[in-house]
Motif scaffolding. Structure first.
Motif, PDB file in Angstrom:
ATOM      1  N   ILE A   1       9.844  -0.585  -5.576  1.00  0.00           N
ATOM      2  CA  ILE A   1      10.195   0.205  -6.754  1.00  0.00           C
ATOM      3  C   ILE A   1       9.495  -0.340  -7.998  1.00  0.00           C
ATOM      4  N   ARG A   2       9.491  -1.649  -8.159  1.00  0.00           N
ATOM      5  CA  ARG A   2       8.812  -2.241  -9.329  1.00  0.00           C
ATOM      6  C   ARG A   2       7.325  -1.886  -9.326  1.00  0.00           C
ATOM      7  N   GLN A   3       6.693  -1.977  -8.165  1.00  0.00           N
ATOM      8  CA  GLN A   3       5.269  -1.641  -8.077  1.00  0.00           C
ATOM      9  C   GLN A   3       5.043  -0.172  -8.403  1.00  0.00           C
TER      10      GLN A   3
ATOM     11  N   ASP B   1      13.228   2.998 -18.253  1.00  0.00           N
ATOM     12  CA  ASP B   1      12.279   3.538 -19.218  1.00  0.00           C
ATOM     13  C   ASP B   1      11.013   2.705 -19.248  1.00  0.00           C
ATOM     14  N   ALA B   2       9.913   3.358 -19.588  1.00  0.00           N
ATOM     15  CA  ALA B   2       8.619   2.681 -19.623  1.00  0.00           C
ATOM     16  C   ALA B   2       8.648   1.473 -20.538  1.00  0.00           C
TER      17      ALA B   2
ATOM     18  N   ALA C   1       0.880  -1.165   0.000  1.00  0.00           N
ATOM     19  CA  ALA C   1       0.000   0.000   0.000  1.00  0.00           C
ATOM     20  C   ALA C   1       0.915   1.212   0.000  1.00  0.00           C
ATOM     21  N   LEU C   2       0.771   2.059  -1.007  1.00  0.00           N
ATOM     22  CA  LEU C   2       1.563   3.279  -1.108  1.00  0.00           C
ATOM     23  C   LEU C   2       0.638   4.448  -0.799  1.00  0.00           C
TER      24      LEU C   2
ATOM     25  N   GLN D   1       5.478   0.437 -12.143  1.00  0.00           N
ATOM     26  CA  GLN D   1       4.320  -0.008 -12.920  1.00  0.00           C
ATOM     27  C   GLN D   1       3.192   1.008 -12.848  1.00  0.00           C
ATOM     28  N   GLU D   2       2.941   1.541 -11.643  1.00  0.00           N
ATOM     29  CA  GLU D   2       1.871   2.522 -11.470  1.00  0.00           C
ATOM     30  C   GLU D   2       2.175   3.820 -12.215  1.00  0.00           C
ATOM     31  N   LEU D   3       3.421   4.296 -12.120  1.00  0.00           N
ATOM     32  CA  LEU D   3       3.784   5.547 -12.785  1.00  0.00           C
ATOM     33  C   LEU D   3       3.816   5.391 -14.299  1.00  0.00           C
ATOM     34  N   PHE D   4       4.329   4.275 -14.780  1.00  0.00           N
ATOM     35  CA  PHE D   4       4.339   4.046 -16.234  1.00  0.00           C
ATOM     36  C   PHE D   4       2.917   3.945 -16.775  1.00  0.00           C
TER      37      PHE D   4
END
Length: 171
Positions: free
Chosen positions: A110-112, A164-165, A9-10, A115-118
């Motif tokens: 970081i991976r999560q 990069d995305a 949960a962020l 994914q959300e930002l991309f």
């Protein structure tokens, strides 16, 4: 095969988080890379009110375990990462409880976040650990970041890395 990685949960930092952040910032594994506790808390408080930075807490099963933030270097005057493509965001992360170091939480968070930002259209993420912070560099590499170059920032030397995305599918 189902994804067995933990989901975090962020959430945004609140003033109620400051006692915990104060405790984390005093831990040797964070104190080595951060400034003085009160100075850093003042910076986090300032970031809470800014448009360029979003300070956050990562929770695992309701337990806060990390501080992270992302920022837009193009919104900060004279930021050294303005050479990056428009839309690029910089990120920072620190695992708080020392007993959770080395368990893969940093790279998984970081991976999560990536994914959300991309998914929201961010083209690139950058991160800039101290070149001597081998644990952080390994975690970022595990999350897919690749070395770009060495830089010097207002915080000192930086091992500048990017994701990069279009790399995101490799995560």
């Amino acid at each position: 095969m189902p994804d067995r990685s933990p989901r975090y949960a962020l959430r945004d930092v609140t003033r109620d988080d400051f006692p915990l952040l104060r405790q984390w910032l005093a831990e040797p594994h964070l104190a080595e890379w951060w400034g003085g506790v009160e100075e850093e808390l003042a910076g986090i408080e300032e970031a809470m009110e800014s448009v360029e930075t979003r300070p956050m807490i990562a929770e695992l099963d309701g337990r806060p375990i990390a501080y992270l933030q992302y920022y837009d270097p193009h919104l900060e005057e004279d930021h050294p990462y303005q050479d990056q493509p428009k839309g690029t965001l910089g990120i920072d992360i620190s695992i708080g409880p020392p007993e959770l170091l080395g368990l893969g939480h940093g790279s998984a968070i970081i991976r999560q976040l990536a994914q959300e930002l991309f998914a929201s259209g961010v083209p690139r993420l950058v991160i800039d650990p101290d070149p001597d912070n081998i644990r952080a560099i390994r975690a970022y590499e595990k999350a897919g970041f690749r070395y770009v170059d060495s830089r010097t920032t207002i915080y000192g030397p930086a091992h500048f890395m990017a994701l990069d995305a279009n790399q995101e599918t490799d995560l």
